[in-house]
Design a protein around this motif. Structure first.
Motif, PDB file in Angstrom:
ATOM      1  N   PHE A   1      19.509   6.202 -38.296  1.00 29.29           N
ATOM      2  CA  PHE A   1      20.891   5.846 -37.953  1.00 29.29           C
ATOM      3  C   PHE A   1      21.462   4.803 -38.909  1.00 29.29           C
ATOM      4  O   PHE A   1      20.769   3.880 -39.346  1.00 29.29           O
ATOM      5  CB  PHE A   1      20.941   5.313 -36.528  1.00 29.29           C
ATOM      6  CG  PHE A   1      20.412   6.278 -35.503  1.00 29.29           C
ATOM      7  CD1 PHE A   1      21.225   7.284 -34.994  1.00 29.29           C
ATOM      8  CD2 PHE A   1      19.097   6.208 -35.077  1.00 29.29           C
ATOM      9  CE1 PHE A   1      20.738   8.190 -34.073  1.00 29.29           C
ATOM     10  CE2 PHE A   1      18.599   7.104 -34.138  1.00 29.29           C
ATOM     11  CZ  PHE A   1      19.424   8.101 -33.642  1.00 29.29           C
ATOM     12  N   GLY A   2      22.783   4.963 -39.186  1.00 30.35           N
ATOM     13  CA  GLY A   2      23.494   3.979 -39.987  1.00 30.35           C
ATOM     14  C   GLY A   2      22.869   3.773 -41.351  1.00 30.35           C
ATOM     15  O   GLY A   2      22.460   4.718 -42.033  1.00 30.35           O
ATOM     16  N   ARG A   3      22.756   2.527 -41.754  1.00 31.88           N
ATOM     17  CA  ARG A   3      22.226   2.223 -43.087  1.00 31.88           C
ATOM     18  C   ARG A   3      20.731   2.457 -43.187  1.00 31.88           C
ATOM     19  O   ARG A   3      20.160   2.354 -44.275  1.00 31.88           O
ATOM     20  CB  ARG A   3      22.565   0.775 -43.475  1.00 31.88           C
ATOM     21  CG  ARG A   3      21.937  -0.300 -42.610  1.00 31.88           C
ATOM     22  CD  ARG A   3      22.527  -1.654 -42.951  1.00 31.88           C
ATOM     23  NE  ARG A   3      21.943  -2.739 -42.178  1.00 31.88           N
ATOM     24  CZ  ARG A   3      20.904  -3.472 -42.579  1.00 31.88           C
ATOM     25  NH1 ARG A   3      20.330  -3.223 -43.745  1.00 31.88           N
ATOM     26  NH2 ARG A   3      20.442  -4.444 -41.817  1.00 31.88           N
TER      27      ARG A   3
ATOM     28  N   ILE B   1      23.805   8.929 -32.081  1.00 31.51           N
ATOM     29  CA  ILE B   1      24.053   7.494 -32.249  1.00 31.51           C
ATOM     30  C   ILE B   1      22.812   6.723 -31.819  1.00 31.51           C
ATOM     31  O   ILE B   1      22.003   7.199 -31.020  1.00 31.51           O
ATOM     32  CB  ILE B   1      25.274   7.014 -31.434  1.00 31.51           C
ATOM     33  CG1 ILE B   1      25.062   7.233 -29.938  1.00 31.51           C
ATOM     34  CG2 ILE B   1      26.553   7.695 -31.915  1.00 31.51           C
ATOM     35  CD1 ILE B   1      26.137   6.596 -29.056  1.00 31.51           C
TER      36      ILE B   1
ATOM     37  N   ASP C   1      22.789   3.883 -30.072  1.00 35.67           N
ATOM     38  CA  ASP C   1      22.905   3.172 -28.795  1.00 35.67           C
ATOM     39  C   ASP C   1      22.202   3.878 -27.647  1.00 35.67           C
ATOM     40  O   ASP C   1      21.700   3.228 -26.723  1.00 35.67           O
ATOM     41  CB  ASP C   1      24.386   2.971 -28.445  1.00 35.67           C
ATOM     42  CG  ASP C   1      25.049   1.921 -29.310  1.00 35.67           C
ATOM     43  OD1 ASP C   1      24.329   1.223 -30.050  1.00 35.67           O
ATOM     44  OD2 ASP C   1      26.287   1.804 -29.264  1.00 35.67           O
TER      45      ASP C   1
ATOM     46  N   CYS D   1      19.983  11.304 -35.553  1.00 34.23           N
ATOM     47  CA  CYS D   1      20.526  10.962 -36.871  1.00 34.23           C
ATOM     48  C   CYS D   1      22.039  10.778 -36.800  1.00 34.23           C
ATOM     49  O   CYS D   1      22.752  11.566 -36.157  1.00 34.23           O
ATOM     50  CB  CYS D   1      20.194  12.061 -37.871  1.00 34.23           C
ATOM     51  SG  CYS D   1      20.631  11.629 -39.576  1.00 34.23           S
ATOM     52  N   SER D   2      22.531   9.768 -37.492  1.00 33.18           N
ATOM     53  CA  SER D   2      23.968   9.481 -37.542  1.00 33.18           C
ATOM     54  C   SER D   2      24.766  10.582 -38.232  1.00 33.18           C
ATOM     55  O   SER D   2      25.980  10.670 -38.046  1.00 33.18           O
ATOM     56  CB  SER D   2      24.217   8.162 -38.282  1.00 33.18           C
ATOM     57  OG  SER D   2      23.718   7.073 -37.545  1.00 33.18           O
TER      58      SER D   2
ATOM     59  N   GLU E   1      28.663  11.674 -37.641  1.00 34.88           N
ATOM     60  CA  GLU E   1      29.644  11.703 -38.726  1.00 34.88           C
ATOM     61  C   GLU E   1      30.372  13.046 -38.769  1.00 34.88           C
ATOM     62  O   GLU E   1      31.574  13.104 -39.040  1.00 34.88           O
ATOM     63  CB  GLU E   1      28.948  11.431 -40.057  1.00 34.88           C
ATOM     64  CG  GLU E   1      28.472   9.992 -40.204  1.00 34.88           C
ATOM     65  CD  GLU E   1      27.597   9.791 -41.425  1.00 34.88           C
ATOM     66  OE1 GLU E   1      27.308  10.804 -42.131  1.00 34.88           O
ATOM     67  OE2 GLU E   1      27.186   8.645 -41.678  1.00 34.88           O
TER      68      GLU E   1
ATOM     69  N   THR F   1      30.615   6.878 -29.917  1.00 34.04           N
ATOM     70  CA  THR F   1      30.669   6.966 -31.366  1.00 34.04           C
ATOM     71  C   THR F   1      31.596   5.882 -31.893  1.00 34.04           C
ATOM     72  O   THR F   1      32.263   5.185 -31.128  1.00 34.04           O
ATOM     73  CB  THR F   1      31.182   8.346 -31.812  1.00 34.04           C
ATOM     74  OG1 THR F   1      32.558   8.482 -31.401  1.00 34.04           O
ATOM     75  CG2 THR F   1      30.359   9.479 -31.218  1.00 34.04           C
ATOM     76  N   ALA F   2      31.681   5.774 -33.203  1.00 31.10           N
ATOM     77  CA  ALA F   2      32.526   4.740 -33.809  1.00 31.10           C
ATOM     78  C   ALA F   2      33.982   4.888 -33.398  1.00 31.10           C
ATOM     79  O   ALA F   2      34.700   3.892 -33.258  1.00 31.10           O
ATOM     80  CB  ALA F   2      32.401   4.804 -35.332  1.00 31.10           C
TER      81      ALA F   2
END
Length: 242
Positions: A122-124, A170, A172, A187-188, A192, A216-217
């Motif tokens: 996830f993310g970076r 996500i 979370d 996986c992010s 996306e 989500t974002a």
């Protein structure tokens, strides 16, 4: 959603990680009957069987006879374990389950879109496609699942859309699991992809000790509906009104 009348709302009972074994005779028959009285649609978010055998799929199919509402589903990693995923899918479709494999279906004005998804982090902290071929193959699997999801989302008309996954989109909703295994729970890249389309809700499983709810974002609600997760109302399924 805004503009929909209250009478047009669809009640979706979402559930994942049944892990039906060959000896689990009628383990879910009563639950499916209860869901049929409570909801308009049942959504199963993967790991329907324990080892993905034909016999397990047949046990599940027998219980599904007690479900009198439409059923949509995606497979999970356990459903692929024995290499019989196509046969498992065939057995489930014979009893009326709409198994989504990078595809969609519409029920009473709500589109259901589904893929299994895959891991990657996830993310970076997402794994990148660099180095050995084995790493590139691993990352490619998530990219292919994301592409299948994108193609399915492009094919549905804008409006009320529910996305079914097995792997988490996500971080979370995997919190509660050991952080060391987060990269293997989802996986992010999946989120996306979803963020590029208007989506009402996302459901997934896989993270048995994760967290029930996240977003989500852009604020799309994400529900971890693994059977083991504590949910509002104390039921093994979560009821979503779309």
């Amino acid at each position: 959603m805004e503009g929909e009348t209250e009478g047009a709302r669809l009640k979706v009972a979402a559930l994942a990680d049944l892990h039906v074994g060959e000896t689990d005779k009628h383990a879910f028959r009563d639950l499916f009957a209860e869901i049929s009285r409570t909801a308009d649609v049942m959504a199963l978010a993967g790991d329907l069987t324990n080892l993905g055998t034909v016999q397990e799929a047949e046990v599940l199919a027998e219980d599904l006879h007690s479900c009198s509402i439409p059923v949509v589903a995606v497979l999970g990693n356990h459903d692929h374990e024995c290499g019989c995923a196509e046969e498992v899918t065939r057995i489930l479709r014979q009893v009326g389950v709409c198994v989504l494999e990078g595809s969609s279906t519409e029920i009473d004005g709500v589109a259901f879109v589904g893929v299994k998804g895959f891991a990657g982090g996830f993310g970076r902290f997402m794994l990148g496609s660099f180095g050995e071929n084995a790493i590139k193959t691993f990352v490619s699997e998530t990219l292919q699942e994301s592409l299948r999801l994108e193609n399915a989302l492009r094919a549905v008309r804008p409006g009320r859309v529910v996305v079914l996954l097995h792997y988490a989109p996500i971080v979370d909703t995997v919190k509660g699991e050991p952080p060391e295994i987060y990269p293997f729970l989802g996986c992010s890249r999946l989120a996306e992809t979803i963020e590029r389309f208007p989506v009402s809700a996302i459901v997934h499983g896989h993270a048995h000790h994760g967290t029930f709810e996240g977003r989500t974002a852009s604020g799309v609600p994400v529900y971890n509906v693994a059977r083991m997760i504590e949910k509002p109302g104390g039921k093994p399924y979560h009821l979503i009104e779309i």
